[in-house]
Design a protein around this motif. Sequence first.
Motif, PDB file in Angstrom:
ATOM      1  N   LEU A 281     -15.365 -14.655 -17.086  1.00 23.22           N
ATOM      2  CA  LEU A 281     -15.931 -13.450 -16.492  1.00 23.22           C
ATOM      3  C   LEU A 281     -15.109 -12.252 -16.893  1.00 23.22           C
ATOM      4  O   LEU A 281     -13.976 -12.389 -17.363  1.00 23.22           O
ATOM      5  CB  LEU A 281     -15.986 -13.566 -14.966  1.00 23.22           C
ATOM      6  N   HIS A 282     -15.694 -11.090 -16.722  1.00 23.46           N
ATOM      7  CA  HIS A 282     -14.978  -9.820 -16.847  1.00 23.46           C
ATOM      8  C   HIS A 282     -14.776  -9.316 -15.433  1.00 23.46           C
ATOM      9  O   HIS A 282     -15.723  -9.320 -14.646  1.00 23.46           O
ATOM     10  CB  HIS A 282     -15.782  -8.791 -17.641  1.00 23.46           C
ATOM     11  N   ALA A 283     -13.573  -8.883 -15.103  1.00 17.96           N
ATOM     12  CA  ALA A 283     -13.294  -8.426 -13.744  1.00 17.96           C
ATOM     13  C   ALA A 283     -12.834  -6.979 -13.746  1.00 17.96           C
ATOM     14  O   ALA A 283     -12.052  -6.571 -14.600  1.00 17.96           O
ATOM     15  CB  ALA A 283     -12.227  -9.303 -13.105  1.00 17.96           C
ATOM     16  N   THR A 284     -13.315  -6.239 -12.777  1.00 20.87           N
ATOM     17  CA  THR A 284     -12.776  -4.900 -12.551  1.00 20.87           C
ATOM     18  C   THR A 284     -11.500  -5.043 -11.738  1.00 20.87           C
ATOM     19  O   THR A 284     -11.206  -6.111 -11.180  1.00 20.87           O
ATOM     20  CB  THR A 284     -13.777  -4.033 -11.770  1.00 20.87           C
ATOM     21  N   SER A 285     -10.762  -3.978 -11.614  1.00 24.56           N
ATOM     22  CA  SER A 285      -9.540  -4.036 -10.801  1.00 24.56           C
ATOM     23  C   SER A 285      -9.888  -4.323  -9.341  1.00 24.56           C
ATOM     24  O   SER A 285      -9.124  -4.957  -8.627  1.00 24.56           O
ATOM     25  CB  SER A 285      -8.743  -2.739 -10.929  1.00 24.56           C
ATOM     26  N   ALA A 286     -11.067  -3.901  -8.901  1.00 22.39           N
ATOM     27  CA  ALA A 286     -11.483  -4.153  -7.515  1.00 22.39           C
ATOM     28  C   ALA A 286     -11.791  -5.629  -7.290  1.00 22.39           C
ATOM     29  O   ALA A 286     -11.510  -6.181  -6.229  1.00 22.39           O
ATOM     30  CB  ALA A 286     -12.704  -3.309  -7.167  1.00 22.39           C
ATOM     31  N   GLY A 287     -12.384  -6.294  -8.282  1.00 18.09           N
ATOM     32  CA  GLY A 287     -12.780  -7.685  -8.118  1.00 18.09           C
ATOM     33  C   GLY A 287     -11.722  -8.691  -8.514  1.00 18.09           C
ATOM     34  O   GLY A 287     -11.774  -9.857  -8.094  1.00 18.09           O
ATOM     35  N   LYS A 288     -10.747  -8.273  -9.297  1.00 19.36           N
ATOM     36  CA  LYS A 288      -9.735  -9.193  -9.827  1.00 19.36           C
ATOM     37  C   LYS A 288      -9.029 -10.022  -8.752  1.00 19.36           C
ATOM     38  O   LYS A 288      -8.874 -11.234  -8.912  1.00 19.36           O
ATOM     39  CB  LYS A 288      -8.729  -8.409 -10.670  1.00 19.36           C
TER      40      LYS A 288
ATOM     41  N   TYR B  54     -11.100 -13.068  -7.670  1.00 18.72           N
ATOM     42  CA  TYR B  54     -11.159 -14.109  -8.693  1.00 18.72           C
ATOM     43  C   TYR B  54      -9.830 -14.861  -8.797  1.00 18.72           C
ATOM     44  O   TYR B  54      -9.804 -16.083  -8.934  1.00 18.72           O
ATOM     45  CB  TYR B  54     -11.544 -13.516 -10.045  1.00 18.72           C
ATOM     46  N   GLU B  55      -8.743 -14.125  -8.722  1.00 14.47           N
ATOM     47  CA  GLU B  55      -7.424 -14.779  -8.787  1.00 14.47           C
ATOM     48  C   GLU B  55      -7.226 -15.714  -7.599  1.00 14.47           C
ATOM     49  O   GLU B  55      -6.645 -16.797  -7.751  1.00 14.47           O
ATOM     50  CB  GLU B  55      -6.307 -13.729  -8.851  1.00 14.47           C
ATOM     51  N   LYS B  56      -7.715 -15.327  -6.437  1.00 15.96           N
ATOM     52  CA  LYS B  56      -7.601 -16.169  -5.245  1.00 15.96           C
ATOM     53  C   LYS B  56      -8.308 -17.511  -5.453  1.00 15.96           C
ATOM     54  O   LYS B  56      -7.907 -18.525  -4.895  1.00 15.96           O
ATOM     55  CB  LYS B  56      -8.190 -15.430  -4.036  1.00 15.96           C
TER      56      LYS B  56
END
Length: 157
Positions: A125-132, A135-137
């Motif tokens: 996936l591509h993640a924005t700084s808001a969504g990162k 996803y890391e969690k």
Amino acid sequence: MIQHIQEKEYIHTGVEGFQCKRVCTEAELKEWITVYIDGYQKPKEYQADFLERFRELMQHADQYQLYLGLYHNRPAVAGSLFFYDDTAGLYCITTARHMRRKSLATAYLKEVLTEAKKQADTCILHATSAGKPAYEKLGFTAVNEFDVYRWRNIDGT
């Protein structure tokens, strides 16, 4: 970002009142687009164009699937799952602005990743700084970063 999803078990702790379903009908697609427009703050006048484009993509249901997260039966999270060979891609994941900060995106991702595991070994996936952080969690790791540029025509459009 990337994750080898066959190595993971997504524990569904659940959010009371949340459910995730695959978009199959025109009415569900319209709800999905409503969340997409709100979450990404797109102009509402693009709704018909989005409807046409995503309706077209839904014709390839073996490769491209849309999922809608509902919170107390109200559209809350939208996103898509794309398959190519043994890889799944998560795209267009967004939460309606008034539904944010309720752990709905995490609940949504667990449901969609469980579906992805049925057909793929790896998810990207591509993640924005808001969504990162979400996803890391869930165990995704960054493999690359890039800058996004916006071009504006001379007349401001």
